[in-house]
Design a protein around this motif. Sequence first.
Motif, PDB file in Angstrom:
ATOM      1  N   ILE A 190       0.869  -1.175   0.000  1.00 55.90           N
ATOM      2  CA  ILE A 190       0.000   0.000   0.000  1.00 55.90           C
ATOM      3  C   ILE A 190       0.905   1.224   0.000  1.00 55.90           C
ATOM      4  N   ILE A 191       0.664   2.142  -0.927  1.00 59.11           N
ATOM      5  CA  ILE A 191       1.453   3.369  -0.987  1.00 59.11           C
ATOM      6  C   ILE A 191       0.742   4.431  -0.155  1.00 59.11           C
ATOM      7  N   ALA A 192       1.412   4.916   0.872  1.00 61.27           N
ATOM      8  CA  ALA A 192       0.804   5.875   1.798  1.00 61.27           C
ATOM      9  C   ALA A 192       1.546   7.200   1.750  1.00 61.27           C
ATOM     10  N   ASP A 193       0.789   8.282   1.811  1.00 58.32           N
ATOM     11  CA  ASP A 193       1.402   9.597   1.988  1.00 58.32           C
ATOM     12  C   ASP A 193       1.805   9.809   3.444  1.00 58.32           C
ATOM     13  N   VAL A 194       0.973   9.294   4.354  1.00 49.34           N
ATOM     14  CA  VAL A 194       1.244   9.397   5.787  1.00 49.34           C
ATOM     15  C   VAL A 194       0.870   8.073   6.448  1.00 49.34           C
ATOM     16  N   VAL A 195       1.757   7.578   7.285  1.00 44.52           N
ATOM     17  CA  VAL A 195       1.477   6.392   8.102  1.00 44.52           C
ATOM     18  C   VAL A 195       1.359   6.839   9.552  1.00 44.52           C
ATOM     19  N   VAL A 196       0.310   6.374  10.200  1.00 41.00           N
ATOM     20  CA  VAL A 196       0.156   6.592  11.635  1.00 41.00           C
ATOM     21  C   VAL A 196       0.146   5.233  12.298  1.00 41.00           C
ATOM     22  N   SER A 197       1.113   4.973  13.166  1.00 40.20           N
ATOM     23  CA  SER A 197       1.216   3.680  13.821  1.00 40.20           C
ATOM     24  C   SER A 197       0.659   3.756  15.237  1.00 40.20           C
ATOM     25  N   CYS A 198      -0.396   2.984  15.469  1.00 44.82           N
ATOM     26  CA  CYS A 198      -0.965   2.792  16.808  1.00 44.82           C
ATOM     27  C   CYS A 198      -0.917   1.303  17.087  1.00 44.82           C
ATOM     28  N   ALA A 199       0.298   0.757  17.070  1.00 40.05           N
ATOM     29  CA  ALA A 199       0.504  -0.688  17.021  1.00 40.05           C
ATOM     30  C   ALA A 199       0.624  -1.338  18.379  1.00 40.05           C
ATOM     31  N   GLY A 200       0.455  -0.588  19.460  1.00 40.57           N
ATOM     32  CA  GLY A 200       0.381  -1.175  20.782  1.00 40.57           C
ATOM     33  C   GLY A 200       1.598  -1.981  21.170  1.00 40.57           C
ATOM     34  N   LEU A 201       1.425  -3.286  21.321  1.00 44.04           N
ATOM     35  CA  LEU A 201       2.508  -4.171  21.756  1.00 44.04           C
ATOM     36  C   LEU A 201       3.657  -4.245  20.755  1.00 44.04           C
ATOM     37  N   ASP A 358       6.253   6.671  31.739  1.00 47.82           N
ATOM     38  CA  ASP A 358       4.906   6.671  32.292  1.00 47.82           C
ATOM     39  C   ASP A 358       3.923   7.548  31.534  1.00 47.82           C
ATOM     40  N   ASP A 359       4.407   8.489  30.724  1.00 47.83           N
ATOM     41  CA  ASP A 359       3.500   9.391  30.028  1.00 47.83           C
ATOM     42  C   ASP A 359       3.302   8.919  28.591  1.00 47.83           C
ATOM     43  N   PHE A 360       2.373   9.546  27.893  1.00 49.45           N
ATOM     44  CA  PHE A 360       2.188   9.255  26.483  1.00 49.45           C
ATOM     45  C   PHE A 360       3.431   9.702  25.715  1.00 49.45           C
ATOM     46  N   LEU A 361       3.808   8.929  24.719  1.00 49.04           N
ATOM     47  CA  LEU A 361       4.933   9.302  23.861  1.00 49.04           C
ATOM     48  C   LEU A 361       4.519   9.122  22.410  1.00 49.04           C
ATOM     49  N   ILE A 362       4.444  10.232  21.686  1.00 50.17           N
ATOM     50  CA  ILE A 362       4.056  10.250  20.278  1.00 50.17           C
ATOM     51  C   ILE A 362       5.148  10.988  19.522  1.00 50.17           C
ATOM     52  N   GLU A 363       5.762  10.322  18.540  1.00 49.63           N
ATOM     53  CA  GLU A 363       6.898  10.912  17.841  1.00 49.63           C
ATOM     54  C   GLU A 363       6.667  10.920  16.334  1.00 49.63           C
ATOM     55  N   ARG A 364       7.246  11.926  15.692  1.00 51.07           N
ATOM     56  CA  ARG A 364       7.215  12.035  14.236  1.00 51.07           C
ATOM     57  C   ARG A 364       8.466  11.388  13.646  1.00 51.07           C
ATOM     58  N   SER A 365       8.286  10.783  12.485  1.00 49.26           N
ATOM     59  CA  SER A 365       9.404  10.265  11.704  1.00 49.26           C
ATOM     60  C   SER A 365       9.142  10.661  10.262  1.00 49.26           C
ATOM     61  N   GLY A 366       9.724  11.796   9.837  1.00 51.97           N
ATOM     62  CA  GLY A 366       9.361  12.353   8.539  1.00 51.97           C
ATOM     63  C   GLY A 366       7.894  12.745   8.550  1.00 51.97           C
ATOM     64  N   ARG A 367       7.143  12.251   7.583  1.00 46.83           N
ATOM     65  CA  ARG A 367       5.706  12.526   7.544  1.00 46.83           C
ATOM     66  C   ARG A 367       4.907  11.626   8.490  1.00 46.83           C
ATOM     67  N   ASN A 368       5.511  10.563   8.932  1.00 50.90           N
ATOM     68  CA  ASN A 368       4.782   9.547   9.691  1.00 50.90           C
ATOM     69  C   ASN A 368       4.744   9.866  11.176  1.00 50.90           C
ATOM     70  N   HIS A 370       4.199   8.047  15.094  1.00 56.26           N
ATOM     71  CA  HIS A 370       4.219   6.780  15.838  1.00 56.26           C
ATOM     72  C   HIS A 370       3.811   6.999  17.289  1.00 56.26           C
ATOM     73  N   VAL A 371       2.811   6.239  17.717  1.00 56.03           N
ATOM     74  CA  VAL A 371       2.435   6.220  19.135  1.00 56.03           C
ATOM     75  C   VAL A 371       3.277   5.129  19.790  1.00 56.03           C
ATOM     76  N   LEU A 372       4.286   5.557  20.546  1.00 54.60           N
ATOM     77  CA  LEU A 372       5.224   4.609  21.139  1.00 54.60           C
ATOM     78  C   LEU A 372       4.815   4.176  22.544  1.00 54.60           C
ATOM     79  N   ASN A 373       4.113   5.009  23.252  1.00 55.46           N
ATOM     80  CA  ASN A 373       3.680   4.649  24.604  1.00 55.46           C
ATOM     81  C   ASN A 373       2.304   5.246  24.850  1.00 55.46           C
ATOM     82  N   ALA A 374       1.364   4.388  25.164  1.00 54.47           N
ATOM     83  CA  ALA A 374      -0.005   4.852  25.413  1.00 54.47           C
ATOM     84  C   ALA A 374      -0.633   4.025  26.526  1.00 54.47           C
ATOM     85  N   PRO A 375      -0.083   4.150  27.750  1.00 54.71           N
ATOM     86  CA  PRO A 375      -0.650   3.405  28.868  1.00 54.71           C
ATOM     87  C   PRO A 375      -1.950   4.050  29.345  1.00 54.71           C
TER      88      PRO A 375
END
Length: 397
Positions: A190-201, A358-368, A370-375
Amino acid sequence: MTKYVVIGAGILGLATADAIGASDPSAEIVVLEKEDRVAPHQTGRNSGVIHSGIYYVPGSKKALMSKAGAESMRRFAKDNGIAMQETGKLIVATNESQLPAMRKLLARGQENGIPVRELSAAEALEFEPHVRAVGAIRVETTAIVDFVGVCQRLAEQIAERGGEVRFSSPVTGMHHQGEQTIVQTPTGPIIADVVVSCAGLYADRVAAQDAGKALDYKVVPFRGEYFELTREREHLVNGLIYPVPNPELPFLGVHLTRMARGGVHAGPNAVLALAREGYDWKTIRPADLLDSLRFPGFWKMAKDNLGVGVMEVRRSLSHKRFAASLAELVPEVTEDDIVPSPAGVRAQLLTRDGKIFDDFLIERSGRNVHVLNAPSPAATAALEIGRHIAQQATASA
């Protein structure tokens, strides 16, 4: 037209995709979920609590988003006919030594603008007649909700706007082609302009694939085991009963929670899972376990919390000990009053120096994004977090 690929059909992924669609009606949105349904893991295996925001450090993302999230989640449930009850909650001190920590928590709640008040032991019994308490905090804005029902409605809204939720569609790889990202799936790229990762584990692994290198963080899975009270003993709990939490840990301790669709949940504990989807002791995936054990931060965290870890494992292996922990809150609960319930696995992010993020961590990687921590309280605050992520994602499109 911008094409967005959202990875994960848990509550954060769906809330984000829904928010993107609301803010950009022309967007093409595909949500990829490796399982065959919404909310198969963390979202569908928690206590179903809409948290008030009392626990969180003032000014933190958790504190700011939880209060607003509790309001928007209750409103969403009401507007869409999703099972929800505004129960309130008791946080109880079971002995005098816990009162200073309880009052510190009370002050934090007040600083966060949460409607909380201190109760005497007698006043606590008016809410929960079977509880043991020398004092308590009453939190009126806590509620219980069917988070799976929330996810099902979000998926419907995404489809109503022309988006798609694809099940049985794991992400097997990613690479970049100019400013676009090629997302590999078993049915093709799949060709994406933007990827948003909420991949949990798997949040760290997806982000590492995107970055093309290892991260300084690691998701370490902790299993939370639950029991339920037998139907004959459900009358022992009217709403939600929580202990005064250990301030050194991100876990709230075993508690008793009346569920939105009936029954009373008891738990969870917190033990290292032997697989990222290790919902029992029998499920062992050597690659996942080695991934945790090879990370230097794991051993530093384990050393700092050795006593607590041993206690949690002993409680995991003994129904009698688990029941005894519940009896600290409600003395009438015995081993015969609890039956096993499905466990959950928490994706806990650790740093290389052993700190529990312990807090939420959401980071950008280029256009994408990533939700890295969402307790917790990520489910409570999901609609607010989703809007926040959507703003980042659409700004980078």
